[in-house]
Design a protein around this motif. Structure first.
Motif, short mmCIF file in Angstrom:
data_model
loop_
_atom_site.label_atom_id
_atom_site.label_comp_id
_atom_site.label_asym_id
_atom_site.label_seq_id
_atom_site.Cartn_x
_atom_site.Cartn_y
_atom_site.Cartn_z
N PHE A 1 20.82 0.56 25.22
CA PHE A 1 19.50 0.05 25.57
C PHE A 1 19.65 -1.15 26.49
CE2 PHE A 1 18.69 2.61 21.90
CZ PHE A 1 17.43 3.15 22.14
N PRO A 2 19.40 -0.97 27.78
CA PRO A 2 19.65 -2.02 28.77
C PRO A 2 18.78 -3.25 28.61
CG PRO A 2 18.47 -0.17 29.76
CD PRO A 2 18.89 0.27 28.39
N TYR A 3 17.64 -3.14 27.91
CA TYR A 3 16.80 -4.32 27.75
C TYR A 3 17.42 -5.31 26.76
CZ TYR A 3 15.10 -1.81 23.61
OH TYR A 3 15.02 -1.12 22.44
N LEU A 4 18.39 -4.84 25.96
CA LEU A 4 19.12 -5.77 25.09
C LEU A 4 20.14 -6.56 25.90
CD1 LEU A 4 19.77 -3.54 21.94
CD2 LEU A 4 18.12 -5.39 22.18
N ILE A 5 20.94 -5.84 26.69
CA ILE A 5 21.92 -6.47 27.57
C ILE A 5 21.91 -5.69 28.88
CG2 ILE A 5 24.33 -7.10 27.91
CD1 ILE A 5 24.70 -7.12 24.92
N PRO A 6 21.28 -6.20 29.93
CA PRO A 6 21.21 -5.46 31.19
C PRO A 6 22.56 -5.47 31.90
CG PRO A 6 20.24 -7.64 31.42
CD PRO A 6 20.60 -7.50 29.99
N GLU A 7 23.31 -4.38 31.76
CA GLU A 7 24.66 -4.36 32.31
C GLU A 7 25.09 -2.91 32.59
OE1 GLU A 7 28.76 -5.51 33.17
OE2 GLU A 7 26.74 -6.26 33.47
N GLU A 8 25.74 -2.71 33.71
CA GLU A 8 26.37 -1.43 34.00
C GLU A 8 27.75 -1.43 33.35
OE1 GLU A 8 26.57 2.37 35.40
OE2 GLU A 8 24.87 1.00 35.65
N HIS A 9 27.98 -0.48 32.47
CA HIS A 9 29.20 -0.53 31.66
C HIS A 9 30.41 -0.02 32.44
CE1 HIS A 9 25.93 -0.38 28.59
NE2 HIS A 9 26.67 -1.32 28.08
N GLY A 10 31.53 -0.69 32.20
CA GLY A 10 32.78 -0.29 32.80
C GLY A 10 33.58 0.60 31.88
N PHE A 11 34.79 0.96 32.31
CA PHE A 11 35.63 1.88 31.55
C PHE A 11 35.97 1.33 30.16
CE2 PHE A 11 39.88 3.17 30.14
CZ PHE A 11 39.68 4.53 30.02
N ALA A 12 36.36 0.06 30.07
CA ALA A 12 36.75 -0.52 28.78
C ALA A 12 35.59 -0.48 27.79
CB ALA A 12 37.24 -1.95 28.97
N GLN A 13 34.38 -0.75 28.26
CA GLN A 13 33.21 -0.74 27.38
C GLN A 13 32.87 0.67 26.90
OE1 GLN A 13 31.15 -2.72 30.54
NE2 GLN A 13 30.65 -4.49 29.26
N LYS A 14 32.99 1.65 27.78
CA LYS A 14 32.74 3.04 27.38
C LYS A 14 33.81 3.53 26.41
CE LYS A 14 30.44 4.16 31.77
NZ LYS A 14 30.54 4.90 33.05
N ALA A 15 35.06 3.16 26.69
CA ALA A 15 36.15 3.56 25.80
C ALA A 15 36.00 2.91 24.43
CB ALA A 15 37.50 3.19 26.43
N ALA A 16 35.57 1.65 24.42
CA ALA A 16 35.36 0.94 23.15
C ALA A 16 34.28 1.62 22.32
CB ALA A 16 34.99 -0.51 23.42
N LEU A 17 33.19 2.03 22.98
CA LEU A 17 32.12 2.74 22.27
C LEU A 17 32.65 4.03 21.67
CD1 LEU A 17 29.04 3.12 21.60
CD2 LEU A 17 28.93 4.44 23.71
N THR A 18 33.45 4.76 22.42
CA THR A 18 34.01 6.03 21.94
C THR A 18 34.82 5.81 20.67
OG1 THR A 18 34.11 6.92 24.18
CG2 THR A 18 35.48 7.99 22.51
N PHE A 19 35.70 4.81 20.69
CA PHE A 19 36.51 4.53 19.50
C PHE A 19 35.63 4.11 18.33
CE2 PHE A 19 38.62 1.58 16.65
CZ PHE A 19 39.73 2.33 16.26
N TRP A 20 34.69 3.21 18.61
CA TRP A 20 33.84 2.68 17.54
C TRP A 20 33.08 3.80 16.84
CZ3 TRP A 20 33.37 -2.54 16.12
CH2 TRP A 20 32.39 -2.81 15.20
N VAL A 21 32.45 4.66 17.62
CA VAL A 21 31.66 5.76 17.04
C VAL A 21 32.57 6.72 16.28
CG1 VAL A 21 30.25 7.78 17.58
CG2 VAL A 21 29.79 5.59 18.71
#
Length: 305
Positions: A115-135
């Motif tokens: 939800f970009p209204y929480l943190i307006p940011e285009e996610h990079g590779f590390a952030q996408k990879a972190a989400l994958t592991f977390w989920v």
């Protein structure tokens, strides 16, 4: 022939309605579970999961906790004897607590990412990879709760739900906020890939450990035995070891101080549990009177602990 047991609080007062003192059971072969059901029939708000019964304490000794599956006679209780009642308070099933502990972080972290209204940011590779592991990690935990784990007790005090969820949900928001923040500085792609690969390996190792432990509780095992195989040949609480290393690698993969704080907080609590379990196993398997002797192993975190 009927069999009567008096039920009183620790201060000696009866806990039964209308000043009643005794619960009447069918016969002398009645079980602790039968007595608990009798109390619940008399006072429905005190359902069996809320009850803890003990024998009357003798001088210098605590009373013995009565286990549901045993007969009252096994504790030396006879017609007219007294047991001591303690109200454990409102209870909730272990599986329900574990589900909400793990479902919450999965949702909370995802909210900060999607939800970009929480943190307006285009996610990079590390952030996408972190989400994958977390989920993946918390989805695994939820699956284990229903498919792998068995629990020595069916319920726990409902206050634990608030305490445990506050811990897991709060850390999820703390970590997700900083990793998905516009000012977040990711590590190199190579560092993220290698560290998360190691984190996933540790997560699968943790699953393997949990399957070994679950097998110890399977029908027909005839009581508790020493965990063996895989990392358990070297470490008493190998499941904790794999869990801690998975989060250490996650912290490295994301270069996140909040993730490291979460890891250290969890490791501290697991160290307390691990030390207690190691001590219990050494006491249970002491090598005396034909009992097996517990092998020399690290407690949780070789070579330090």
């Amino acid at each position: 022939m009927s069999f009567k047991i008096a039920v009183s609080a620790r201060d000696g007062r009866t806990i039964l309605p209308k000043g009643e003192k005794y619960i009447t059971l069918a016969d002398k072969d009645a079980t602790v579970a039968d007595l608990k059901r009798g109390i619940a029939d008399s006072r429905p708000e005190l359902y069996t999961a809320r009850q803890r019964l003990t024998t009357v304490a003798e001088k210098g000794k605590k009373g013995t906790v009565l286990e549901d599956g045993k007969k009252l006679a096994e504790y030396g209780l006879t017609n007219g004897d007294t047991v001591v009642f303690k109200d454990l308070g409102p209870q909730i099933a272990y599986r329900a607590v574990f589900f909400w502990e793990y479902f919450g972080p999965l949702v909370v972290y995802s909210l900060f990412f999607f939800f970009p209204y929480l943190i307006p940011e285009e996610h990079g590779f590390a952030q996408k990879a972190a989400l994958t592991f977390w989920v993946a990690h918390y989805a695994k935990r939820i699956a284990e709760t229903f498919l792998v784990h068995s629990f020595g007790h069916a319920t726990m005090p409902i206050r634990n739900l608030i305490k445990n969820c506050s811990y897991y949900w709060g850390f999820a928001a703390f970590i997700a906020y900083f990793i998905n923040h516009p000012l977040y500085t990711p590590p190199s792609t190579l560092q993220t890939v290698l560290a998360l690969a190691a984190a996933f390996t540790c997560t699968l190792s943790n699953l393997r450990c949990h399957l070994i432990l679950a097998d110890l509780r399977s029908p027909g095992r005839g009581g508790y035995s020493i965990p063996r195989g895989f990392l358990f040949d070297y470490i008493t609480c190998a499941n904790y070891t794999a869990e801690i290393w998975s989060w250490l690698f996650f912290s490295l993969a994301t270069q996140s101080l909040p993730a490291l704080v979460f890891t250290l907080a969890g490791a501290g609590q697991m160290a307390v549990w691990a030390a207690g379990k190691h001590q219990r196993l050494r006491k249970l398997f002491d090598g005396k009177e034909g009992r097996e002797k517990y092998p020399k192993r690290y407690i949780m975190f070789p070579p330090l602990f």
